[in-house]
Design a protein around this motif. Sequence first.
Motif, PDB file in Angstrom:
ATOM      1  N   MET A 155       0.754  -1.175  -0.121  1.00  0.00           N
ATOM      2  CA  MET A 155       0.050  -0.058  -0.211  1.00  0.00           C
ATOM      3  C   MET A 155       0.828   1.354  -0.172  1.00  0.00           C
ATOM      4  SD  MET A 155      -3.003  -0.839  -0.322  1.00  0.00           S
ATOM      5  CE  MET A 155      -3.992   0.755   0.423  1.00  0.00           C
ATOM      6  N   TYR A 156       2.018   1.279   0.623  1.00  0.00           N
ATOM      7  CA  TYR A 156       2.805   2.370   0.712  1.00  0.00           C
ATOM      8  C   TYR A 156       3.573   2.773  -0.446  1.00  0.00           C
ATOM      9  CZ  TYR A 156       1.561   3.012   5.504  1.00  0.00           C
ATOM     10  OH  TYR A 156       0.843   3.255   6.698  1.00  0.00           O
ATOM     11  N   TRP A 157       3.881   1.698  -1.504  1.00  0.00           N
ATOM     12  CA  TRP A 157       4.553   1.971  -2.788  1.00  0.00           C
ATOM     13  C   TRP A 157       3.289   2.812  -3.537  1.00  0.00           C
ATOM     14  CZ3 TRP A 157       9.339   1.538  -4.259  1.00  0.00           C
ATOM     15  CH2 TRP A 157      10.043   0.812  -3.492  1.00  0.00           C
ATOM     16  N   LEU A 158       2.036   2.081  -3.226  1.00  0.00           N
ATOM     17  CA  LEU A 158       0.968   2.696  -4.146  1.00  0.00           C
ATOM     18  C   LEU A 158       0.822   4.283  -3.391  1.00  0.00           C
ATOM     19  CD1 LEU A 158      -1.435   2.684  -6.015  1.00  0.00           C
ATOM     20  CD2 LEU A 158      -2.769   1.865  -4.199  1.00  0.00           C
ATOM     21  N   PHE A 159       0.760   4.401  -2.322  1.00  0.00           N
ATOM     22  CA  PHE A 159       0.489   5.816  -1.753  1.00  0.00           C
ATOM     23  C   PHE A 159       1.583   6.820  -2.511  1.00  0.00           C
ATOM     24  CE2 PHE A 159      -0.998   4.039   2.436  1.00  0.00           C
ATOM     25  CZ  PHE A 159      -2.315   3.740   1.679  1.00  0.00           C
ATOM     26  N   ALA A 160       2.936   6.221  -2.613  1.00  0.00           N
ATOM     27  CA  ALA A 160       3.656   7.011  -3.169  1.00  0.00           C
ATOM     28  C   ALA A 160       3.378   7.610  -4.634  1.00  0.00           C
ATOM     29  CB  ALA A 160       5.135   6.550  -3.147  1.00  0.00           C
ATOM     30  N   LEU A 161       3.056   6.598  -5.340  1.00  0.00           N
ATOM     31  CA  LEU A 161       2.776   6.883  -6.724  1.00  0.00           C
ATOM     32  C   LEU A 161       1.364   8.057  -6.397  1.00  0.00           C
ATOM     33  CD1 LEU A 161       2.779   3.462  -8.351  1.00  0.00           C
ATOM     34  CD2 LEU A 161       4.330   5.249  -8.637  1.00  0.00           C
ATOM     35  N   VAL A 162       0.429   7.749  -5.921  1.00  0.00           N
ATOM     36  CA  VAL A 162      -0.780   8.620  -5.653  1.00  0.00           C
ATOM     37  C   VAL A 162      -0.503   9.880  -5.409  1.00  0.00           C
ATOM     38  CG1 VAL A 162      -2.727   9.076  -4.543  1.00  0.00           C
ATOM     39  CG2 VAL A 162      -2.385   6.912  -5.303  1.00  0.00           C
ATOM     40  N   CYS A 163       0.699  10.202  -4.219  1.00  0.00           N
ATOM     41  CA  CYS A 163       0.971  11.465  -3.962  1.00  0.00           C
ATOM     42  C   CYS A 163       1.793  12.269  -5.067  1.00  0.00           C
ATOM     43  CB  CYS A 163       1.980  11.434  -2.921  1.00  0.00           C
ATOM     44  SG  CYS A 163       0.913  11.050  -1.396  1.00  0.00           S
ATOM     45  N   LEU A 164       2.758  11.368  -5.902  1.00  0.00           N
ATOM     46  CA  LEU A 164       3.113  11.955  -6.883  1.00  0.00           C
ATOM     47  C   LEU A 164       2.460  12.692  -8.037  1.00  0.00           C
ATOM     48  CD1 LEU A 164       6.509   9.640  -7.390  1.00  0.00           C
ATOM     49  CD2 LEU A 164       6.405  11.897  -6.462  1.00  0.00           C
ATOM     50  N   GLY A 165       1.232  11.710  -8.333  1.00  0.00           N
ATOM     51  CA  GLY A 165       0.371  12.165  -9.115  1.00  0.00           C
ATOM     52  C   GLY A 165      -0.388  13.704  -8.728  1.00  0.00           C
ATOM     53  N   MET A 166      -0.883  13.610  -7.384  1.00  0.00           N
ATOM     54  CA  MET A 166      -1.419  14.658  -7.025  1.00  0.00           C
ATOM     55  C   MET A 166      -0.570  15.900  -6.996  1.00  0.00           C
ATOM     56  SD  MET A 166      -4.552  14.098  -6.341  1.00  0.00           S
ATOM     57  CE  MET A 166      -4.897  15.490  -5.391  1.00  0.00           C
ATOM     58  N   LEU A 167       0.739  15.723  -6.812  1.00  0.00           N
ATOM     59  CA  LEU A 167       1.683  16.852  -6.776  1.00  0.00           C
ATOM     60  C   LEU A 167       1.750  17.462  -8.311  1.00  0.00           C
ATOM     61  CD1 LEU A 167       4.070  18.539  -5.686  1.00  0.00           C
ATOM     62  CD2 LEU A 167       5.637  16.449  -6.417  1.00  0.00           C
ATOM     63  N   ALA A 168       1.731  16.525  -9.248  1.00  0.00           N
ATOM     64  CA  ALA A 168       1.737  17.261 -10.520  1.00  0.00           C
ATOM     65  C   ALA A 168       0.203  17.900 -10.793  1.00  0.00           C
ATOM     66  CB  ALA A 168       1.782  16.085 -11.614  1.00  0.00           C
ATOM     67  N   TRP A 169      -0.930  17.132 -10.529  1.00  0.00           N
ATOM     68  CA  TRP A 169      -1.905  18.097 -10.741  1.00  0.00           C
ATOM     69  C   TRP A 169      -1.980  19.258 -10.031  1.00  0.00           C
ATOM     70  CZ3 TRP A 169      -7.344  15.408  -9.055  1.00  0.00           C
ATOM     71  CH2 TRP A 169      -8.462  16.222  -9.603  1.00  0.00           C
ATOM     72  N   SER A 170      -1.666  19.229  -8.760  1.00  0.00           N
ATOM     73  CA  SER A 170      -1.774  20.740  -7.898  1.00  0.00           C
ATOM     74  C   SER A 170      -0.762  21.949  -8.547  1.00  0.00           C
ATOM     75  CB  SER A 170      -1.252  20.386  -6.550  1.00  0.00           C
ATOM     76  OG  SER A 170      -2.288  19.521  -6.070  1.00  0.00           O
ATOM     77  N   THR A 171       0.330  21.385  -9.148  1.00  0.00           N
ATOM     78  CA  THR A 171       1.220  22.292  -9.880  1.00  0.00           C
ATOM     79  C   THR A 171       0.691  22.877 -10.898  1.00  0.00           C
ATOM     80  OG1 THR A 171       3.275  20.862  -9.061  1.00  0.00           O
ATOM     81  CG2 THR A 171       3.494  22.463 -10.826  1.00  0.00           C
ATOM     82  N   LEU A 172      -0.185  21.989 -11.782  1.00  0.00           N
ATOM     83  CA  LEU A 172      -0.608  22.588 -12.954  1.00  0.00           C
ATOM     84  C   LEU A 172      -1.909  23.379 -12.794  1.00  0.00           C
ATOM     85  CD1 LEU A 172      -0.079  19.543 -15.159  1.00  0.00           C
ATOM     86  CD2 LEU A 172       0.982  21.550 -15.176  1.00  0.00           C
TER      87      LEU A 172
END
Length: 415
Positions: free
Chosen positions: A177-194
Amino acid sequence: MKKNLPAVLVVLATFFTISFITNILGPIFPELIKSFDIGIALAGFFPFAFFAAYGVMSIPAGLLAQRIGEKFVMLIAFSLAASGSLLFALLPNFAFAMFALFMIGSAMAFLQVAINPLLRRAGGSEHFAVLSVVAQLLFGAGATLSPIVYIGLAETAQNSNSLMSVLVPEQMEWLSMYWLFALVCLGMLAWSTLTRFAVADDELVANYTLGDCTALFKNKTVIKFFFAIAAYVALEQGIANSIAIFLQQAHELDAKNVGAKVVSQFWLMLTIGCMVGLVLMKLFDVRKVLVWFCLGAGGSLVTAILGSAELALIAFPATGFFLSIMWSALFSLALNSFAQGHGAIAGILCTGIVGGAVASPLIGAVTYLSGSLTLALCLLFIPLGYMVYVANSSNPLVNNHTFRLFEKKSPEQEA
């Protein structure tokens, strides 16, 4: 200020993400005990490490939001959450787990502080109570999905031919689950940046200091809602983190399969409760709805901890239904009780999420001393009573928008 739909969408997705990450602790709680070979009292410090971060980081987050804006706070938070998740996944021992959970908890604190004032501003203050329930609906959806994804990933990790079996140690499939959480957070980081987040001029104060923020602790209304938030989170996490272990100890039901599913149902019912709450908050004053749901939660909790196994399987999810609108009601009542300084106030309110750090260790300690988890869970009626008091004593400057059929509108709503 004109409504900002893109910002609202990012905020709502962030609520889902926070819940998806936060509420895995309940389903994996028995597995943490097994993997690290510890008792229930010591295991209670895993939620403590996570939620204690709110007590340490929320006020600094409020200062940052007040001075540089919510977007930058969100970017910091998603970066920190991704790093903490990777640390947990790569170095799964007790010491690093505590530190990683503190990092992730700090990120969640930053997000909670940033997104609540942002949702109020981007969606309109008079609609904040309803938008908060929509956010809570997505919060419930994230928590509902998290145990289901956990069960699926754990089964995948047990397959020797899968990538996940390489990434996680044997008998620690929950780490997937924590591998998945890392991917989700990176995706949200990109969305928030844009995404563009408009900022109200009267909300940012460049020279806002720690002294200005802590001075709010002298305000009785701030203090009242600080403890209300602490009470709610203690109640929510105290129940969610105890369901699987209670069903295992009291009724000899399998913690991983039955327990995790009931936790998922708890959050599913919280999601359904949000849908009902959306309707009720358009018909009635939020304070009345809060009292009704507190009473329902109390009745459901009594049934869950004192009833049979069959009743517990129904009553625990029912408590989730009645918890559904409490966070939204309390936070909207708090922010709508003040004309300005919402970023700093949100920082203090989110400090109250430290209540989640207290609940599990306290329940574990009382269970250890008394030998009864049932007795320990009776402590949860204290925060319920306090929230009823807060609902009856609140006097917001802006009331939630309701239809005229049941509630007379305030002058602000008529305008």
